[in-house]
Scaffold this motif. Structure first.
Motif, mmCIF file in Angstrom:
data_model
loop_
_atom_site.group_PDB
_atom_site.id
_atom_site.type_symbol
_atom_site.label_atom_id
_atom_site.label_comp_id
_atom_site.label_asym_id
_atom_site.label_seq_id
_atom_site.Cartn_x
_atom_site.Cartn_y
_atom_site.Cartn_z
ATOM 1 N N TYR A 2 30.469 42.536 48.205
ATOM 2 C CA TYR A 2 30.640 42.315 46.853
ATOM 3 C C TYR A 2 32.083 41.786 46.558
ATOM 4 C CZ TYR A 2 26.711 45.270 46.147
ATOM 5 O OH TYR A 2 25.520 45.944 46.052
ATOM 6 N N LYS A 3 32.205 40.774 45.758
ATOM 7 C CA LYS A 3 33.498 40.279 45.305
ATOM 8 C C LYS A 3 34.194 41.210 44.358
ATOM 9 C CE LYS A 3 32.593 35.388 45.808
ATOM 10 N NZ LYS A 3 32.605 34.240 45.144
ATOM 11 N N LEU A 4 35.384 41.475 44.486
ATOM 12 C CA LEU A 4 36.100 42.453 43.453
ATOM 13 C C LEU A 4 37.563 42.086 43.170
ATOM 14 C CD1 LEU A 4 35.032 45.353 42.057
ATOM 15 C CD2 LEU A 4 36.627 46.414 44.014
ATOM 16 N N ARG A 5 38.011 42.014 41.882
ATOM 17 C CA ARG A 5 39.209 41.873 41.616
ATOM 18 C C ARG A 5 40.268 42.844 42.087
ATOM 19 N NH1 ARG A 5 39.737 37.479 37.111
ATOM 20 N NH2 ARG A 5 41.818 37.571 37.927
ATOM 21 N N PRO A 6 41.213 42.813 42.604
ATOM 22 C CA PRO A 6 42.177 43.603 43.092
ATOM 23 C C PRO A 6 42.521 44.646 42.025
ATOM 24 C CG PRO A 6 42.991 41.652 44.054
ATOM 25 C CD PRO A 6 41.749 41.233 42.875
ATOM 26 N N HIS A 7 42.724 44.478 40.807
ATOM 27 C CA HIS A 7 43.144 45.279 39.956
ATOM 28 C C HIS A 7 41.865 46.406 39.422
ATOM 29 C CE1 HIS A 7 41.232 42.981 36.679
ATOM 30 N NE2 HIS A 7 41.219 44.018 35.810
ATOM 31 N N HIS A 8 40.873 46.111 39.905
ATOM 32 C CA HIS A 8 39.706 46.734 39.611
ATOM 33 C C HIS A 8 39.533 48.111 40.573
ATOM 34 C CE1 HIS A 8 37.194 43.694 37.422
ATOM 35 N NE2 HIS A 8 37.805 44.363 36.427
ATOM 36 N N GLY A 9 40.400 48.023 41.564
ATOM 37 C CA GLY A 9 40.733 49.402 42.231
ATOM 38 C C GLY A 9 41.346 50.194 41.337
ATOM 39 N N LEU A 10 42.117 49.822 40.625
ATOM 40 C CA LEU A 10 42.765 50.866 39.340
ATOM 41 C C LEU A 10 41.767 51.421 38.316
ATOM 42 C CD1 LEU A 10 46.318 49.173 38.994
ATOM 43 C CD2 LEU A 10 45.797 50.909 40.512
ATOM 44 N N CYS A 11 41.130 50.477 37.958
ATOM 45 C CA CYS A 11 40.101 50.663 36.848
ATOM 46 C C CYS A 11 39.046 51.703 37.317
ATOM 47 C CB CYS A 11 39.407 49.311 36.169
ATOM 48 S SG CYS A 11 40.279 47.928 35.810
ATOM 49 N N THR A 12 38.621 51.262 38.398
ATOM 50 C CA THR A 12 37.438 52.366 39.056
ATOM 51 C C THR A 12 37.878 53.787 39.360
ATOM 52 O OG1 THR A 12 37.917 51.516 41.360
ATOM 53 C CG2 THR A 12 36.294 50.202 40.117
ATOM 54 N N ALA A 13 39.071 53.861 39.785
ATOM 55 C CA ALA A 13 40.007 55.058 39.724
ATOM 56 C C ALA A 13 39.944 56.005 38.757
ATOM 57 C CB ALA A 13 41.339 55.011 40.175
ATOM 58 N N PHE A 14 39.694 55.627 37.467
ATOM 59 C CA PHE A 14 39.900 56.343 36.220
ATOM 60 C C PHE A 14 38.719 56.400 35.596
ATOM 61 C CE2 PHE A 14 44.046 55.482 37.529
ATOM 62 C CZ PHE A 14 44.641 56.810 37.964
ATOM 63 N N PHE A 15 37.715 55.381 35.675
ATOM 64 C CA PHE A 15 36.582 55.288 35.151
ATOM 65 C C PHE A 15 35.790 56.672 34.737
ATOM 66 C CE2 PHE A 15 31.859 54.796 34.298
ATOM 67 C CZ PHE A 15 31.799 53.838 33.333
ATOM 68 N N CYS A 16 35.534 56.480 33.415
ATOM 69 C CA CYS A 16 35.195 58.123 32.751
ATOM 70 C C CYS A 16 33.955 57.911 31.715
ATOM 71 C CB CYS A 16 36.145 59.098 32.412
ATOM 72 S SG CYS A 16 37.033 58.408 31.088
ATOM 73 N N GLY A 17 33.368 56.621 31.845
ATOM 74 C CA GLY A 17 32.117 56.260 30.679
ATOM 75 C C GLY A 17 32.614 55.428 29.627
ATOM 76 N N HIS A 18 33.903 54.891 29.489
ATOM 77 C CA HIS A 18 34.407 54.251 28.360
ATOM 78 C C HIS A 18 34.320 52.827 28.917
ATOM 79 C CE1 HIS A 18 35.603 57.614 26.038
ATOM 80 N NE2 HIS A 18 36.183 58.100 27.227
#
Length: 135
Positions: A2-18
């Motif tokens: 899967y291709k992933l933007r590096p900053h999405h490592g941060l987004c996925t760390a805190f995802f809570c349904g929003h």
């Protein structure tokens, strides 16, 4: 892979349904569930990725706020000591993000101006990292 933007490592760390839309949120849940179950190989990219695919801000192949997200990506790569095109397992990527950015207190420095920072910053302060209750 899967291709992933590096900053999405941060987004996925805190995802809570929003999310930006219901379609985006469903896609994020699906990818996080899949990544957690299979620990896939990811390739860090500077363009649209598997999360951007469902984002309403994704113009054909790039973000409408490209300059801002590019800055986030560049900062994440610098802190992780990686480059665009790096290939690694999802769990290894998460460990790098967690130790070199989150535990090091660099979240606000990298993405403090993001529209979602209020949520992520609060979850970080509360010690809620990579706990995704909606999955």
């Amino acid at each position: 892979m899967y291709k992933l933007r590096p900053h999405h490592g941060l987004c996925t760390a805190f995802f809570c349904g929003h999310g930006y839309s219901d379609v985006f949120t469903r896609n994020m849940r699906e990818k996080l569930r899949l990544f957690g179950q299979t620990d896939p190989w990811i390739m860090l990219t500077d363009g649209a990725d598997c999360l951007c695919a469902a984002c309403p801000h994704n113009l054909p192949g790039h973000c409408e706020d490209a300059e801002k997200v590019h800055a986030y990506d560049k900062a994440v790569l610098a802190h992780l000591g990686l480059q665009t095109g790096a290939v690694l397992r999802w769990e290894a990527f998460c460990r790098l993000v967690d130790t070199r950015i989150l535990a090091a207190g660099k979240l606000a420095e990298i993405c403090g101006d993001c529209m979602w920072y209020a949520i992520c910053g609060k979850r970080m302060a509360d010690g809620i990292v990579r706990e995704n209750p909606d999955l």
